[in-house]
Design a protein around this motif. Structure first.
Motif, PDB file in Angstrom:
ATOM      1  N   ARG A 399       7.884   6.657  -3.075  1.00 40.30           N
ATOM      2  CA  ARG A 399       6.852   5.853  -2.402  1.00 40.30           C
ATOM      3  C   ARG A 399       5.702   6.731  -1.919  1.00 40.30           C
ATOM      4  O   ARG A 399       4.533   6.391  -2.059  1.00 40.30           O
ATOM      5  CB  ARG A 399       7.452   5.109  -1.209  1.00 40.30           C
ATOM      6  CG  ARG A 399       8.178   3.877  -1.643  1.00 40.30           C
ATOM      7  CD  ARG A 399       8.560   2.998  -0.467  1.00 40.30           C
ATOM      8  NE  ARG A 399       9.693   2.211  -0.887  1.00 40.30           N
ATOM      9  CZ  ARG A 399      10.932   2.361  -0.431  1.00 40.30           C
ATOM     10  NH1 ARG A 399      11.188   3.268   0.497  1.00 40.30           N
ATOM     11  NH2 ARG A 399      11.899   1.624  -0.904  1.00 40.30           N
ATOM     12  N   ARG A 400       6.047   7.884  -1.368  1.00 41.39           N
ATOM     13  CA  ARG A 400       5.003   8.787  -0.861  1.00 41.39           C
ATOM     14  C   ARG A 400       4.176   9.350  -2.016  1.00 41.39           C
ATOM     15  O   ARG A 400       2.952   9.459  -1.932  1.00 41.39           O
ATOM     16  CB  ARG A 400       5.666   9.925  -0.060  1.00 41.39           C
ATOM     17  CG  ARG A 400       4.700  10.829   0.624  1.00 41.39           C
ATOM     18  CD  ARG A 400       3.854  10.101   1.660  1.00 41.39           C
ATOM     19  NE  ARG A 400       2.885  10.994   2.288  1.00 41.39           N
ATOM     20  CZ  ARG A 400       1.653  10.637   2.598  1.00 41.39           C
ATOM     21  NH1 ARG A 400       1.218   9.412   2.371  1.00 41.39           N
ATOM     22  NH2 ARG A 400       0.835  11.517   3.160  1.00 41.39           N
ATOM     23  N   GLU A 402       3.645   7.896  -4.833  1.00 39.01           N
ATOM     24  CA  GLU A 402       2.811   6.788  -5.290  1.00 39.01           C
ATOM     25  C   GLU A 402       1.572   6.630  -4.381  1.00 39.01           C
ATOM     26  O   GLU A 402       0.449   6.470  -4.860  1.00 39.01           O
ATOM     27  CB  GLU A 402       3.670   5.535  -5.205  1.00 39.01           C
ATOM     28  CG  GLU A 402       3.431   4.505  -6.234  1.00 39.01           C
ATOM     29  CD  GLU A 402       4.493   3.418  -6.159  1.00 39.01           C
ATOM     30  OE1 GLU A 402       5.208   3.283  -5.141  1.00 39.01           O
ATOM     31  OE2 GLU A 402       4.617   2.679  -7.144  1.00 39.01           O
ATOM     32  N   GLU A 403       1.787   6.698  -3.084  1.00 39.56           N
ATOM     33  CA  GLU A 403       0.683   6.587  -2.118  1.00 39.56           C
ATOM     34  C   GLU A 403      -0.322   7.702  -2.329  1.00 39.56           C
ATOM     35  O   GLU A 403      -1.531   7.489  -2.323  1.00 39.56           O
ATOM     36  CB  GLU A 403       1.230   6.772  -0.702  1.00 39.56           C
ATOM     37  CG  GLU A 403       1.579   5.496   0.015  1.00 39.56           C
ATOM     38  CD  GLU A 403       2.318   5.818   1.324  1.00 39.56           C
ATOM     39  OE1 GLU A 403       3.101   4.976   1.728  1.00 39.56           O
ATOM     40  OE2 GLU A 403       2.137   6.921   1.904  1.00 39.56           O
ATOM     41  N   GLN A 404       0.195   8.910  -2.520  1.00 41.12           N
ATOM     42  CA  GLN A 404      -0.666  10.079  -2.668  1.00 41.12           C
ATOM     43  C   GLN A 404      -1.506   9.999  -3.940  1.00 41.12           C
ATOM     44  O   GLN A 404      -2.654  10.411  -3.961  1.00 41.12           O
ATOM     45  CB  GLN A 404       0.185  11.352  -2.694  1.00 41.12           C
ATOM     46  CG  GLN A 404       0.535  11.864  -1.333  1.00 41.12           C
ATOM     47  CD  GLN A 404      -0.701  12.371  -0.593  1.00 41.12           C
ATOM     48  OE1 GLN A 404      -1.554  13.021  -1.169  1.00 41.12           O
ATOM     49  NE2 GLN A 404      -0.809  12.035   0.674  1.00 41.12           N
ATOM     50  N   ALA A 431       2.166   1.157  -4.760  1.00 41.69           N
ATOM     51  CA  ALA A 431       1.050   1.467  -3.862  1.00 41.69           C
ATOM     52  C   ALA A 431      -0.185   0.602  -4.111  1.00 41.69           C
ATOM     53  O   ALA A 431      -0.853   0.193  -3.200  1.00 41.69           O
ATOM     54  CB  ALA A 431       0.672   2.943  -4.009  1.00 41.69           C
TER      55      ALA A 431
END
Ligand code: IMP
Length: 432
Positions: A399-400, A402-404, A431
């Motif tokens: 998830r992180r 993807e966010e980044q 994201a």
């Protein structure tokens, strides 16, 4: 869907072959648009391992027409050998089509590649020595020999003469080597390659457009990767073609409006073969483990790949360069046993926090990664096939990431087999 591009987003060896193969089920045609046999695609089908260099991976499906596009450089001997290997293992190769406009890699290209590398000494690029650079150089110098030239003996011989007129001077006067006899070379290529290749030589642009006009799904398969791109990679430590999605337009003969989606493939960590800057490179036990568990050795050359943590700065740049619409993450399972997992979210360059790829390469050399660190999941993921099968730390890492990166992760690979993957988009946490 009709036109989809699959592109590597790092320095190659992301495992593009696996997802290309997975998407192939829905495709009528798979087209290679650049590179040559410097590429290596490993596919594991029903427990059988196939290592392909030139033939598009879709060849393993009977309903697919595999096309080698005009932007590819083709060593005819290698192509025939690969086709013979596939035939001997029961794979029908009669559907393979090779663009008449693709350029041929000749033995002198290979020889010159090795000589140039030796000549560069410490400054060598670490090429695959397959003749890729010299073949593209001849193409640009208008000294190249195209696949279609094989079909006209007179033209073929004249072009070999002209090309060797130049190459032999370089071989003899620069590198102090023996010249190559044009008649002997032309005789050998025509005798060994012409008839077996004749049924495969085609007007690939027309074939591709007919398929698109008929509403068929066509997959454009990039070889190498974004940061090995001749224009956008870490020059001069790059390959001699344009693997980025835009390369598909020139290398296959389609306009940008034909492209519907661009799937970027990224490994859950990063590797690179050969020389060149690599901000998140590891020289420690973690790196060794990535190489060992991930079997990070070249499919064709056997060279050890340099390992490092996932670099979201690079990936954000790859999103821009390729208009990525989605991302597939490969080899997540290689990190299964790590106590902690790191994600590079920015660089420190001379005391400044930098979140985009610096355009000046000296800065990239000085960049030190700023990491976010995550607890490892310490769980075997190789049987995971649903988002819910992922332990929370693995899901959090994704998830992180993807966010980044800012692009949804649609697929996650958890092992080399065809069935070892997760439709991550089904997790509902994308994201974008
Ligand atoms: P060349 O493409 O053989 O000229 O090599 C130029 C650079 O691209 C070298 O650093 C190679 O290691 C790298 N390279 C070429 N093909 C691949 C590939 O398929 N995977 C990873 N690196 C590659």
């Amino acid at each position: 869907m009709p036109a989809t591009i699959v592109v590597g987003t790092q320095w190659g060896d992301e495992g593009k072959g696996k997802f290309t193969d997975l998407l192939a089920k829905e495709m009528a045609m798979v087209v290679r648009y650049q590179g040559g046999h410097n590429a290596g695609h490993t596919l594991v089908v029903n427990g059988e391992r196939f290592a392909l260099q030139l033939v598009p991976s879709g060849v393993l499906y009977e309903h697919i027409v595999p096309v080698i596009g005009n932007g590819v450089v083709v060593d005819p001997f290698v192509l025939l050998k690969e086709m013979a290997m596939l035939e001997s293992r029961g794979v029908d190769t009669s559907r393979i089509r090779v663009s008449g406009n693709a350029h041929l890699i000749m033995p002198y290209h290979q020889q010159l590649d090795a000589l140039h590398e030796r000549h560069l000494g410490k400054a060598k690029l670490g090429t695959t020595k397959r003749g890729i650079g010299p073949a593209y150089a001849d193409k640009s110098m208008r000294l190249g020999i195209r696949v279609q030239d094989l079909l006209d003996e007179e033209i073929f011989r004249a072009k070999i003469d002209a090309a060797l007129g130049h190459a032999n001077k370089v071989l003899t006067k620069v590198f102090n080597r023996l010249p190559i006899d044009p008649v002997q070379l032309a005789d050998r290529v025509l005798a060994e390659c012409l008839e077996p290749l004749r049924p495969h030589i085609s007007d690939s642009v027309n074939l591709i457009h007919e398929a698109l006009e008929a509403g068929q799904n066509v997959l454009f398969e990039g070889a190498q990767a974004t940061f090995l791109d001749l224009d956008h990679g870490t020059y001069p430590f790059v390959t001699s073609s344009n693997p980025i999605a835009g390369g598909a337009c020139a290398g296959a003969g389609i306009g940008p409006k034909h492209i519907d989606s661009v799937l970027g493939i990224a490994k859950a960590y990063v590797t690179r073969v050969g020389a060149g800057p690599f901000p998140t490179e590891l020289f420690d036990a973690d790196g060794e483990r990535m190489v060992e568990i991930g079997r990070e050795f070249g499919t064709n050359t056997g060279r050890r790949r340099r390992p490092g943590w996932f670099d979201a700065v690079m990936l954000r740049h790859a999103v821009r360069l390729n208009s990525l619409t989605e991302l597939a993450i490969t080899k997540l399972d290689v990190l299964d046993s790590f106590d902690t997992v790191k994600l590079c979210v920015a660089y420190d360059i001379d005391g400044r926090r930098v979140e985009h790829l610096p355009y000046h390469q000296s800065e990239l050399h000085r960049a030190t990664p700023i990491y976010e660190e995550f607890p490892g999941w310490k769980t075997d993921l190789t049987a995971a096939t649903e988002p819910s099968h992922l332990p929370r730390p693995a899901a959090n890492y994704l998830r992180r990431l993807e966010e980044q990166v800012g692009v949804p992760v649609s697929l996650v690979s958890t092992g080399p087999g065809r069935e070892q993957f997760i439709h991550w988009s089904a997790s509902g946490t994308n994201a974008a």
